[in-house]
Every structure is written in structure tokens, then in C-alpha cells.
Design an enzyme around this catalytic site. Sequence first.
Site, PDB file in Angstrom:
ATOM      1  N   GLY A  40       0.838  -1.176  -0.066  1.00 57.68           N
ATOM      2  CA  GLY A  40      -0.037   0.025   0.148  1.00 57.68           C
ATOM      3  C   GLY A  40       0.812   1.094  -0.167  1.00 57.68           C
ATOM      4  CB  CYS A  48       5.314  -4.280   0.406  1.00 55.95           C
ATOM      5  SG  CYS A  48       6.115  -2.661  -0.126  1.00 55.95           S
ATOM      6  CE1 TYR A  49       1.234   1.262   5.314  1.00 52.05           C
ATOM      7  CE2 TYR A  49      -0.718  -0.199   5.110  1.00 52.05           C
ATOM      8  CZ  TYR A  49      -0.001   0.970   5.665  1.00 52.05           C
ATOM      9  OH  TYR A  49      -0.797   1.660   6.639  1.00 52.05           O
ATOM     10  CG  HIS A 102       5.727  -6.047  -4.141  1.00 48.18           C
ATOM     11  ND1 HIS A 102       4.496  -5.721  -3.677  1.00 48.18           N
ATOM     12  CD2 HIS A 102       6.406  -5.029  -3.761  1.00 48.18           C
ATOM     13  CE1 HIS A 102       4.206  -4.725  -3.099  1.00 48.18           C
ATOM     14  NE2 HIS A 102       5.400  -4.214  -3.320  1.00 48.18           N
ATOM     15  CD  GLU A 113       2.894  -8.909  -4.619  1.00 46.58           C
ATOM     16  OE1 GLU A 113       3.612  -9.678  -3.868  1.00 46.58           O
ATOM     17  OE2 GLU A 113       2.812  -7.882  -4.487  1.00 46.58           O
ATOM     18  CB  SER A 160     -10.836  -1.696 -29.644  1.00 46.26           C
ATOM     19  OG  SER A 160     -10.118  -2.963 -29.154  1.00 46.26           O
ATOM     20  N   GLY A 211      -8.722  -5.304 -30.574  1.00 50.78           N
ATOM     21  CA  GLY A 211      -7.987  -5.781 -29.697  1.00 50.78           C
ATOM     22  C   GLY A 211      -8.257  -7.296 -28.946  1.00 50.78           C
ATOM     23  CB  VAL A 212      -6.356  -9.483 -26.531  1.00 55.91           C
ATOM     24  CG1 VAL A 212      -6.485 -10.897 -26.016  1.00 55.91           C
ATOM     25  CG2 VAL A 212      -5.182  -9.321 -27.649  1.00 55.91           C
ATOM     26  CG  ASP A 213      -7.893  -6.757 -23.134  1.00 55.97           C
ATOM     27  OD1 ASP A 213      -7.321  -7.837 -23.156  1.00 55.97           O
ATOM     28  OD2 ASP A 213      -7.526  -5.942 -22.924  1.00 55.97           O
ATOM     29  CE  LYS A 220      -3.916  -7.680 -23.312  1.00 57.10           C
ATOM     30  NZ  LYS A 220      -4.748  -6.555 -23.556  1.00 57.10           N
TER      31      LYS A 220
END
Length: 513
Positions: free
Chosen positions: A55, A82-83, A169, A171, A223, A225-227, A369
Site C-alpha cells: 500500500g 511490503c506495506y 513483492h 507476487e 476495438s 484488440g485481444v480484450d 491479460k
Amino acid sequence: MSQEKVIVLDFGGQYNQLIARRVRECNIYCEVHPYQTPVDKIREMSPKGIIFTGGPNSAYLDESPVCSKEIFELGIPILGICYGSQVMAHLLGGSVKTAPTSEYGKTEVTVDAESKLFDGVHPNTICWMSHTDYIEKAPDGFHITGRTPVCPVAAMECPQRGLYATQFHPEVMHTAEGQKMLSNFVYKICGCTGDWKMDSFVEKTIQEIREKVGDGKVLCALSGGVDSSVAAVILAKAVGKQLTCVFVDHGLLRKNEGDEVEAVFGPEGPYNLNFIRVNAQERFYKKLAGIEEPETKRKVIGEEFIRVFEEEAKKIGAVDYLVQGTIYPDVIESGLGKSATIKSHHNVGGLPDYVDFKEIVEPLRLLFKDEVRQAGRELGIPEHLVSRQPFPGPGLGIRIIGEVTAEKVKIVQDADAIYREEIANAGLDKVISQYFAALTNMRSVGVMGDGRTYDYAVALRAVTTTDFMTAECAEIPFEVLQRVMNRVVNEVKGVNRVVYDLTSKPPGTIELE
Ligand code: XMP
């Protein structure tokens, strides 16, 4: 039989859903909850483990978000990141301070191989750091299990109480053995057995959309695009011809892209979609005239998009739902959670306050993604479409620094087409996650033939990343860069200089605006 669950307590960092997703990759169900979630509620959920996220705050300030100290008495293993690690240290009597030296980026951390968290991890392992505060002194009862030359407590633990913390991190992909650490936490520390398999996201989503939409009409912002392509095909499977896809050519697309999108999703393509192409180039250029500020540009483009859709919706009549291919990084980077706003992604923060649809449907909102690509493969979308590099909604509008004009769009389109061609010729298109040409707002003096020029500089960008939340500059062979530079200055009128952007994310972002 109840399902094992790990919960993530969200302290407002950038990577909250990413942590949940990494835990899901370990086949353990995981969900994100706000840091204020009462301890009784957490007890009721009976999670096998709890993860505190990062955070942007300082744990020692009164106004900063912290959870109740009682959480440490639940007997449930906790990993602070982290935080989150600083919150743990602060609440349990350690000392958190502004670090004399901040650490950002890849850092070698020396870890204690005896720790269950680092079981099987190399003793000197590369981790992703991003902090200005640090734990100066671990709380009593904790011992230090990770160090860097400037960070005395890069990891600490109190195994008797099931409490673990890392300043870095685990992750993010840039922490080389981060997934191993998370897996150690959930399996070896929390005692999970891995009883969750990712439901077929696609099937579940199709079912949910059918229930929500009923026999209503749906408009999809496609569009190419992939998404948005994956979103459109999901919707087409869910509601068939109740769906109309609207493709807006805003004049900010890559070279020839409008025609390519029409070839795939239009009447000649394989999907049998209701498809409308709106040629709105002039309209967008007019709105963008004189605007230089990046956020304003994004908002103007986002708003104009919505207006165009509303108009198309009115023509179709009685459209209730608008579908968008928004994915998780768009949401988080637009600052809609508690995270700091980085930029208003056009599908989200760029939306006007008033939108004339009953509801906006975003079936990919919680996916990253690479998960979207996986969903696309499950849907049978051809590989060349599924694996294509992302292209932002505001298009070249955010790859032209400063005011957008038709002339600048043509320059960046031509330079980008050359760049893409040469990257493909060099066989690099599958190894670089995203690459494009952008137009800097800088003009400089050059010489061509015997004459002086005063033209634009094109910036080439190429990054490798898997989650697009962090990224590194791609190492393109020098001769490829040189070939692109030669072709761009020779073939694209108005350009006399080409530069290569070496910046990683953070501190840069992938797009220039
Ligand atoms: P940044 O520049 O934020 O980009 O590091 C991360 C990824 O998001 C894409 N991007 C967008 N995608 N609408 C989108 O649909 C947007 O407004 C937008 N802005 C950035 C960017 O291309 C990269 O893949």
C-alpha cells in the site's frame, strides 16, 4: 466439504488482485477483502491463511490504514507483503521508519533457507522491491530471514505464531522465485491441500451474462484488440444475435487496422456477428484539437467513444447493455480501488459521469491479460488474434505526446508499421510483449542531403512483461534498432531522429501518456 480459502486483506496497493490470482494459480481459492474487515467476519470465513497487501502509506502515521491487532490472535497464518509487512511490524512493537535509501526494482535478497517460506529457494534470490519505508527493527519474538545491503529486515518471521513478512513483492513476476514462496506459504505454512480448480471462467461468465441480459439488446465496443475481441465472442456465445458489435475507427488506430478488424469481425469474417463500423476520424480530431494534457486527452477520447456508442445504440433502438473489454490492470491503474491513480484507462476512468445505458457489462474485469488470452483460446479464437500485443483504447492518441493532429497520426502510423515489420522479420514479435513507435513532441535539427531539417523524433518502445503491471525494456539487437531507424528517417516524412526508450515500469509506464 468446505473449500479451502486464503484471503487477501487489501491495504490499497497496486498488486492486490495479482496476489489473489497467484494464490489461485496454486489451486487454492482466494479472494480480496478490505483491510477494515472485522476480525469476527474473518473468523467466520475460516480462511487457511491471510495475506496483507502492499500500500502507498506509512504504517507509523496515525491516519494510515491498519487492521485490528486481534487478527494476530486468530491462530491463522499471516503473510505481510511490503506495506503489509510494515503493518505487522508496527502493530507488534517493531519499528518502521523512512528508509535512508529507498529500494526500487530487482534486488538480490539473502534469505534464510531454514525458513519454511523460503524452502527450496536459492539463498541469494532476485526479488522486486518498491519501498521508501522499511522495518528498522523486527518485533520481539521475530527473527530476520531476509536481508539486502540497505534493508536490514527484507523478511522476518515468528513461526510459532504463524506470522511471516517480506519487504519485497513475491507476487510479481520479477521476483524470480516469488511463486515458490507463495506456494510455500499456502501449502507448507497454512497447510492447504490445493482443492480448488479454476472453474471454466468462460462457461460461468456465459451463464451469468445470459441471466443478466435475458432477452435484452446488447452493444459491444469492439476495438479488435485481444480484450474486446474476447469480450465480444463471449457475448456472442451468450446472447447470439441480441448482440451488435460497434467498431469505432477514431482515426487513432494503427496503419490499416480498421480494415483488418473489419475483415475478421465484419460480414465476411467467421463469427457471424452483427457488426457496424463507424468512421469517426474527423470527429475525434476536432475534439482533440488544442489538447495537450494526457489525462484530458484520455477523457476526451473516452467520452467521445461513449457518445458514438450511444448514437449507434439509439439507431438500433432499445439497447440496454454496453459491453466493454476492460481488464483488471485497467481498473486498478485508473485508481478505482484505493490505489493511487496512475492514468485513466479509457474503458474505466475515462467514462463520463452520465452514460445512457442501463448497465455496463465488463466480463473480463477481474482477469489479467494472460488469463484473457487463455479464455480466448478456450473460446476457439485463432491464436494470431489471441496472442497479439495489446493496443490501448485511446490508441495513438496516447502515443503522440502533446496535441494530436492528422499529420502526427500519419507519422506515427507509418513509423510504427515499419517497426512492427522489422520486429517480425527479426523473429522477435513472439518474445516481446508489447512494442510500438510513439511520437515525441520534440523537434530537433538534422541534415538530409545537403539541407537542414527541423523534424520530429520518434521514440521506439519495447517491453517484456506477463502481467503488464510491471515491465522491463526488451533487449532488441542493435542492428535491428539501426535498421528501423534507417527506414523510419528515410521513409517517414517529418521524422529526422529515432530514440529507444530504455525505461522499465516502474518508474515509467508502458505507454508514454
Ligand atoms: P501503462 O501505460 O499503464 O499500460 O503501463 C499498461 C497496459 O495497458 C494498456 N493501456 C490501456 N489499455 N485502455 C486500454 O484498453 C487504456 O486507456 C490504456 N492505457 C494503457 C497499455 O497498452 C499496456 O498494455
